[in-house]
Design a protein around this motif. Structure first.
Motif, short mmCIF file in Angstrom:
data_model
loop_
_atom_site.label_atom_id
_atom_site.label_comp_id
_atom_site.label_asym_id
_atom_site.label_seq_id
_atom_site.Cartn_x
_atom_site.Cartn_y
_atom_site.Cartn_z
N THR A 1 -4.42 13.20 -1.56
CA THR A 1 -3.86 11.94 -1.05
C THR A 1 -4.16 10.86 -2.07
O THR A 1 -5.32 10.60 -2.40
CB THR A 1 -4.48 11.55 0.31
OG1 THR A 1 -4.20 12.57 1.27
CG2 THR A 1 -3.89 10.22 0.80
N TYR B 1 -8.86 -1.20 1.02
CA TYR B 1 -8.60 -0.19 0.00
C TYR B 1 -9.94 0.33 -0.50
O TYR B 1 -10.86 -0.47 -0.75
CB TYR B 1 -7.80 -0.78 -1.17
CG TYR B 1 -7.86 0.07 -2.43
CD1 TYR B 1 -6.91 1.06 -2.67
CD2 TYR B 1 -8.89 -0.09 -3.36
CE1 TYR B 1 -6.98 1.85 -3.81
CE2 TYR B 1 -8.96 0.70 -4.49
CZ TYR B 1 -8.00 1.66 -4.71
OH TYR B 1 -8.08 2.45 -5.84
N PRO B 2 -10.09 1.65 -0.65
CA PRO B 2 -9.19 2.70 -0.16
C PRO B 2 -9.31 2.83 1.36
O PRO B 2 -10.41 2.76 1.91
CB PRO B 2 -9.70 3.96 -0.86
CG PRO B 2 -10.67 3.51 -1.91
CD PRO B 2 -11.20 2.19 -1.44
N GLU C 1 -3.74 6.86 -3.02
CA GLU C 1 -3.46 5.53 -2.51
C GLU C 1 -3.27 4.57 -3.67
O GLU C 1 -4.03 4.61 -4.65
CB GLU C 1 -4.62 5.02 -1.65
CG GLU C 1 -4.85 5.78 -0.37
CD GLU C 1 -6.00 5.17 0.41
OE1 GLU C 1 -5.85 4.03 0.91
OE2 GLU C 1 -7.06 5.81 0.49
N HIS D 1 0.86 -1.19 0.00
CA HIS D 1 0.00 0.00 0.00
C HIS D 1 0.89 1.24 0.00
O HIS D 1 1.64 1.48 0.95
CB HIS D 1 -0.88 -0.04 1.26
CG HIS D 1 -1.94 1.02 1.32
ND1 HIS D 1 -2.26 1.68 2.48
CD2 HIS D 1 -2.76 1.52 0.37
CE1 HIS D 1 -3.24 2.53 2.24
NE2 HIS D 1 -3.55 2.45 0.96
N ILE E 1 1.02 5.32 -0.09
CA ILE E 1 0.24 6.54 0.12
C ILE E 1 1.14 7.73 -0.19
O ILE E 1 2.23 7.87 0.36
CB ILE E 1 -0.27 6.64 1.57
CG1 ILE E 1 -1.19 5.47 1.90
CG2 ILE E 1 -1.02 7.96 1.78
CD1 ILE E 1 -1.71 5.49 3.32
#
Length: 369
Positions: A134, A187-188, A136, A61, A63
């Motif tokens: 942001t 996710y997310p 992801e 993951h 970010i």
């Protein structure tokens, strides 16, 4: 290019869910806005690279946060191998945000050559100058999935090199960029809790004060009590004026990832032989892999108008209606009681979603082809 839904349809089309995120008739952006070579060079020089301590794998993951600035009209997130500083390493995934043109390009570079670009998305361009974002990124077995501010934006199927071989992640064109790389089960991770689909006593009952005033496009909603026997789910909404396609999925969980099983995948494709008077309806189920499709040219939807879809839980099959006309049936491939989530994607913009009894609903025979 194949359908980004991975539905097994084999459609040679990257716009299977209708929305390229390049400007269209519904947007007012000017794709010819000039970007100077000096600006592009400066954007590439503003970069932050994080070397990976361990290889990316399923559930990795990433970010990334930052703020686009007016003087840097281009920024990118690159997942690559080789030397990141020379600019000649291979890039497994290139996520390139082009602010003046208002679209995002995904691509892969191997041996200093770029492959074909992908630009489709499940939502409108979400970035704005001077507004923090942001992003992801989740690594799956065959693709990476990308979310912006907690909402799924696009997916990108792995090419060669595979991102599992990546040695670094780099952000270019964002001065205040941050990167975090770890593992996740959701996710997310920034997505709000899915709204539970409400129930009504009859199909014509007024909404209760507790129901949502509006539903977002490409919504994922919870069906905590499933669709009980003798009940149906109603979806009222507006069709996009340039109707391309949309899908409705009944799933065993209200999420995008990990990929849920799909008890019913109902996909209406207006782009296939669009000169014909009826649209193609494709029904299927995903149970670790796509099963055999059922296809019929039975939908007669009018772009830009309101429509009502109904999915009935029958005795042994799902029955799909469009404006009271039966457009398809799919036998149960898993018990209907497993359904706990609903997903709508593409060119149907929902305004009302609810569950109600079947008994008072009109039934019209399926139109012939």
């Amino acid at each position: 290019m194949v359908c980004e839904d991975r539905c097994g349809c084999g459609a040679v089309c990257r716009r299977i869910f209708g929305r390229t995120n390049k400007p269209s008739d519904e947007d007012t952006h000017d794709e010819t806005i000039p970007v100077t070579l000096t600006q592009l060079a400066e954007a590439r020089d503003v970069k932050f690279t994080q070397v990976l301590d361990e290889p990316l794998s399923i559930g990795s993951h990433i970010i990334c946060t930052g703020t686009p600035s007016e003087d840097l009209p281009w920024f990118a997130i690159n997942v690559g191998v080789g030397d990141p500083e020379s600019g000649r390493g291979d890039i497994a995934v290139h996520f390139n945000v082009r602010m003046p043109q208002c679209y995002v390009v995904r691509n892969t570079r191997r041996h200093e050559k770029w492959g074909p670009e992908e630009t489709t998305a499940f939502r409108l361009f979400p970035f704005k100058t001077d507004r923090p974002f942001t992003i992801e990124v989740i690594m799956d077995e065959q693709q990476t999935l990308w979310a912006v501010d907690g909402e799924h934006y696009c997916s990108y199927t792995h090419r060669n090199p595979n991102p599992s071989a990546a040695a670094w992640v780099q952000v270019a064109g964002v001065r205040d960029a941050t990167l975090t790389i770890n593992k996740t089960d959701t996710y997310p991770s920034l997505a709000p809790t899915p709204i539970d689909v409400p129930s009504r006593a009859t199909i014509d009952a007024l909404p209760s004060p507790t129901e949502p005033e509006s539903w977002r496009p490409n919504v994922i909603a919870a069906l905590s009590n499933g669709i009980p026997e003798g009940q149906q789910i109603i979806i009222r909404g507006r069709l996009r004026p340039l109707l391309h396609s949309f899908s409705v999925d009944l799933m065993d969980a209200a999420r995008d990832w990990p990929q849920p099983n799909v008890a019913l995948h109902a996909n209406v494709r207006a782009h296939v032989e669009s000169q014909q008077s009826r649209q193609l309806v494709v029904l299927n189920a995903w149970l670790g892999a796509w099963g055999a499709e059922r296809r019929q040219r039975t939908a007669r939807l009018i772009p830009g108008t309101q429509t009502t879809l109904k999915i009935l839980r029958g005795a042994s099959e799902w029955c799909v209606y469009s404006d009271d006309v039966l457009i398809g049936e799919l036998e149960y491939r898993v018990p209907p009681s497993v359904v706990k989530g609903l997903r709508i994607r593409g060119d149907l913009y929902p305004e009302e979603i609810y569950i109600c009894p079947v008994s008072n609903s009109p039934v019209v025979e399926k139109c012939g082809c």
